[in-house]
Scaffold this motif. Structure first.
Motif, PDB file in Angstrom:
ATOM      1  N   ILE A 126       0.353   7.991  -5.428  1.00 21.99           N
ATOM      2  CA  ILE A 126       1.234   7.514  -5.343  1.00 21.99           C
ATOM      3  C   ILE A 126       1.007   6.792  -3.441  1.00 21.99           C
ATOM      4  CG2 ILE A 126       2.887   8.680  -7.252  1.00 21.99           C
ATOM      5  CD1 ILE A 126       3.600  10.200  -4.568  1.00 21.99           C
ATOM      6  N   ASN A 127       2.161   6.127  -4.034  1.00 19.95           N
ATOM      7  CA  ASN A 127       1.910   5.656  -2.298  1.00 19.95           C
ATOM      8  C   ASN A 127       2.618   6.427  -1.245  1.00 19.95           C
ATOM      9  OD1 ASN A 127       4.370   4.127  -2.361  1.00 19.95           O
ATOM     10  ND2 ASN A 127       3.075   2.166  -2.242  1.00 19.95           N
ATOM     11  N   ALA A 128       2.873   6.119   0.026  1.00 22.67           N
ATOM     12  CA  ALA A 128       3.958   6.931   1.252  1.00 22.67           C
ATOM     13  C   ALA A 128       5.588   6.504   0.427  1.00 22.67           C
ATOM     14  CB  ALA A 128       3.743   6.298   2.330  1.00 22.67           C
ATOM     15  N   ALA A 129       5.472   5.081  -0.150  1.00 21.73           N
ATOM     16  CA  ALA A 129       7.110   4.997  -0.596  1.00 21.73           C
ATOM     17  C   ALA A 129       7.090   5.807  -2.418  1.00 21.73           C
ATOM     18  CB  ALA A 129       7.002   3.542  -0.365  1.00 21.73           C
ATOM     19  N   GLY A 130       6.886   6.599  -2.116  1.00 25.90           N
ATOM     20  CA  GLY A 130       6.744   6.878  -3.741  1.00 25.90           C
ATOM     21  C   GLY A 130       5.932   5.894  -4.747  1.00 25.90           C
TER      22      GLY A 130
ATOM     23  N   LYS B 296     -16.499   5.654  -7.223  1.00 27.47           N
ATOM     24  CA  LYS B 296     -16.432   4.541  -8.908  1.00 27.47           C
ATOM     25  C   LYS B 296     -15.427   3.706  -8.760  1.00 27.47           C
ATOM     26  CE  LYS B 296     -20.673   7.049  -9.802  1.00 27.47           C
ATOM     27  NZ  LYS B 296     -21.149   7.907 -11.011  1.00 27.47           N
ATOM     28  N   MET B 297     -14.422   4.467  -9.002  1.00 29.53           N
ATOM     29  CA  MET B 297     -13.205   3.769  -9.368  1.00 29.53           C
ATOM     30  C   MET B 297     -12.683   2.621  -8.678  1.00 29.53           C
ATOM     31  SD  MET B 297     -10.365   7.258 -10.126  1.00 29.53           S
ATOM     32  CE  MET B 297      -9.396   6.680  -9.072  1.00 29.53           C
ATOM     33  N   ASN B 298     -12.911   2.989  -7.478  1.00 28.75           N
ATOM     34  CA  ASN B 298     -12.933   1.160  -6.035  1.00 28.75           C
ATOM     35  C   ASN B 298     -11.187   1.067  -6.201  1.00 28.75           C
ATOM     36  OD1 ASN B 298     -13.041   0.029  -4.619  1.00 28.75           O
ATOM     37  ND2 ASN B 298     -14.033  -1.834  -6.044  1.00 28.75           N
ATOM     38  N   LYS B 299      -9.993   2.238  -6.566  1.00 31.87           N
ATOM     39  CA  LYS B 299      -8.739   1.000  -6.470  1.00 31.87           C
ATOM     40  C   LYS B 299      -7.822   1.375  -5.738  1.00 31.87           C
ATOM     41  CE  LYS B 299      -9.006   1.123 -11.263  1.00 31.87           C
ATOM     42  NZ  LYS B 299      -8.886   0.525 -12.250  1.00 31.87           N
ATOM     43  N   PRO B 300      -7.779  -0.438  -4.954  1.00 28.82           N
ATOM     44  CA  PRO B 300      -7.006  -1.206  -4.010  1.00 28.82           C
ATOM     45  C   PRO B 300      -6.280   0.652  -3.433  1.00 28.82           C
ATOM     46  CG  PRO B 300      -7.240  -2.536  -5.244  1.00 28.82           C
ATOM     47  CD  PRO B 300      -7.437  -1.059  -6.479  1.00 28.82           C
TER      48      PRO B 300
ATOM     49  N   LYS C 168      -9.082   9.682  -0.137  1.00 30.60           N
ATOM     50  CA  LYS C 168      -8.878  11.142  -0.375  1.00 30.60           C
ATOM     51  C   LYS C 168      -7.921  11.948   0.089  1.00 30.60           C
ATOM     52  CE  LYS C 168     -12.364  11.490   3.442  1.00 30.60           C
ATOM     53  NZ  LYS C 168     -13.191  10.171   3.479  1.00 30.60           N
ATOM     54  N   CYS C 169      -7.565  10.480   0.737  1.00 30.91           N
ATOM     55  CA  CYS C 169      -6.360  11.199   1.852  1.00 30.91           C
ATOM     56  C   CYS C 169      -5.134  11.010   0.392  1.00 30.91           C
ATOM     57  CB  CYS C 169      -6.186  10.503   2.698  1.00 30.91           C
ATOM     58  SG  CYS C 169      -7.119  11.368   3.608  1.00 30.91           S
ATOM     59  N   THR C 170      -5.076   9.553  -0.384  1.00 32.89           N
ATOM     60  CA  THR C 170      -3.514   9.315  -1.183  1.00 32.89           C
ATOM     61  C   THR C 170      -2.918  10.403  -1.739  1.00 32.89           C
ATOM     62  OG1 THR C 170      -5.102   7.004  -1.671  1.00 32.89           O
ATOM     63  CG2 THR C 170      -2.925   7.869  -2.757  1.00 32.89           C
ATOM     64  N   PRO C 171      -1.980  10.841  -1.764  1.00 33.39           N
ATOM     65  CA  PRO C 171      -0.916  11.563  -2.666  1.00 33.39           C
ATOM     66  C   PRO C 171      -1.278  11.654  -4.423  1.00 33.39           C
ATOM     67  CG  PRO C 171       0.063  10.397  -1.022  1.00 33.39           C
ATOM     68  CD  PRO C 171      -1.070   9.713  -0.967  1.00 33.39           C
TER      69      PRO C 171
END
Length: 422
Positions: free
Chosen positions: A201-205, A101-105, A109-112
């Motif tokens: 956060i993404n892989a780059a922090g 429902k958030m639908n954030k780019p 579920k695997c995003t840190p």
């Protein structure tokens, strides 16, 4: 299975102690006819053991469409049992639903997911050494919830969703007797209403999304007082010669838990308003980890001498740490606390083309004292689930079916192949 004489156990809910139970004579007769002496002792003392059972028979038509028939034994929504870790199941489903429902780019579920603190009793989580990348995520928490019933994983999902959203969504789905009021960590009612600020956060922090701290102003109906036992130890480890008060604790009726599980494995079988907003990938992910054994998991990895095959599989297997045959998969969620044991399960035998659902709870506390860690789990509780499960399983093996079920949608090997391809 050792038979123990149970002293009378004080168990109160007010009002309405004499609400009509749901009981099917056929299920009672099936269990009594096949029960050992030890199981008969439990079956014949329902007031002492507070057990409730639901056997859900599944029949398929020529199109493989399932239909369901529920058989009940002493099922009563007004009779309280402590649901313990079974509440982790809908919370895991709601966490995936909230992400959708958030639908954030970039947020899935695997995003840190990093958890900060902003109120009394809160703790931060900035890493997870059991994950492949050393960082926590919704997916990794859900894995730990279903693999070994990890409490901290549940706490983090509770904080991500928020107390208010958890309860309002479950009530909206029709589970109006459900109540999730607390984490599994010592905390006051006020502390449980406050949930932590969270960052993805993404892989780059780099920060992708920030969820601020939240407060639940939800009003709960605590008018029915719930007292269990004859004495209990409090948080200061002092013996209090009075029943333990569960009035403000989590509450999850057995029928609701059964229906929640059914709604995820058979969404079309429940009304639209009772379906979680999940993707096909979500369903496959849940099917994989709700049936996966600790020994089959690499990240997280577990010591299988402690986390054996049947660690969280009560029906058919738990007693004696029985290994689970490869042809049988149990998709389930268990809970154990304060002398209560509960299991909500969908059981599949791929070799013999058998499937059914079993849901049950029992109270095994001979001395009537809570928080003394002197419960008859090993002597009475686990053997109860094992024997009941095997009686039903034997009945399923012998039961005539008009159409053999196609169960490939729940085959964990196929699920893993599909997930790897994606």
């Amino acid at each position: 299975m050792k038979i123990l004489f149970l002293l009378p156990i004080l168990f109160f809910t007010t009002p309405n102690m004499n609400a009509r139970k749901k009981t099917d004579a056929w299920l009672s007769e099936l269990l009594h006819r096949n029960a050992s002496g030890a199981l008969l002792h439990i079956l014949n003392n329902s007031d002492s053991f507070q057990y409730q059972l639901i056997y859900t028979q599944i029949n398929r038509n020529k199109h493989n469409t399932p239909s369901f028939k529920h058989f009940y034994l002493h099922v009563d929504k007004t009779r309280y049992f402590n649901p313990a870790s079974t509440v982790k199941m809908p919370v895991a489903f709601l966490a995936l639903e909230k992400l959708n429902k958030m639908n954030k780019p970039g947020v899935n579920k695997c995003t840190p997911m990093l958890t900060d603190s902003a109120y009394s009793g809160q703790t931060t989580v900035l890493g997870d050494s059991s994950s492949e990348n050393g960082l926590p995520s919704i997916a990794h928490y859900i894995k730990k919830i279903f693999l070994v019933s990890d409490n901290d994983a549940y706490n983090r999902l509770y904080e991500f969703i928020g107390q208010k959203t958890i309860n309002e969504r479950l009530w909206q789905m029709g589970y109006t007797d459900f109540r999730v009021t607390r984490r599994f960590v010592p905390a006051t009612e006020e502390e449980n209403r406050h949930t932590n600020p969270i960052r993805f956060i993404n892989a780059a922090g780099e920060t992708l999304y920030v969820q601020p701290a939240a407060y639940s102003n939800l009003e709960f109906d605590f008018s029915k007082r719930i007292l269990v036992g004859r004495a209990h130890y409090n948080r200061a480890d002092s013996l209090i010669h009075a029943p333990m008060d569960f009035t403000t604790h989590n509450n999850a009726p057995l029928e609701d838990l059964q229906q929640i599980l059914q709604s995820v494995f058979f969404p079309a079988s429940v009304p639209a308003h009772q379906r979680f907003d999940l993707t096909e990938n979500d369903y496959r992910f849940l099917y994989e980890y709700m049936s996966k054994l600790p020994a089959e998991s690499k990240c997280p990895q577990y010591d299988t001498t402690e986390f054996f095959d049947s660690y969280t599989k009560f029906f058919m297997f738990k007693s004696g740490k029985t290994p689970i045959p490869s042809n049988i998969k149990v998709f389930n969620k268990t809970g154990w606390s304060y002398g209560f044991l509960t299991d909500i399960a969908y059981i599949v035998d791929f070799k013999n083309k058998v499937e059914c659902m079993l849901s049950g709870t029992i109270y095994v506390n001979r001395d009537g004292i809570l928080n003394d860690d002197a419960y008859e789990y090993e002597e009475l509780g686990y053997p109860f689930f094992k024997e009941v499960g095997n009686i039903i399983y034997k009945h399923e093996l012998e039961r005539k079916r008009m159409f053999v079920p196609d169960l490939k949608n729940f085959d964990i090997k196929e699920l893993q192949t599909v997930r790897n391809e994606k």
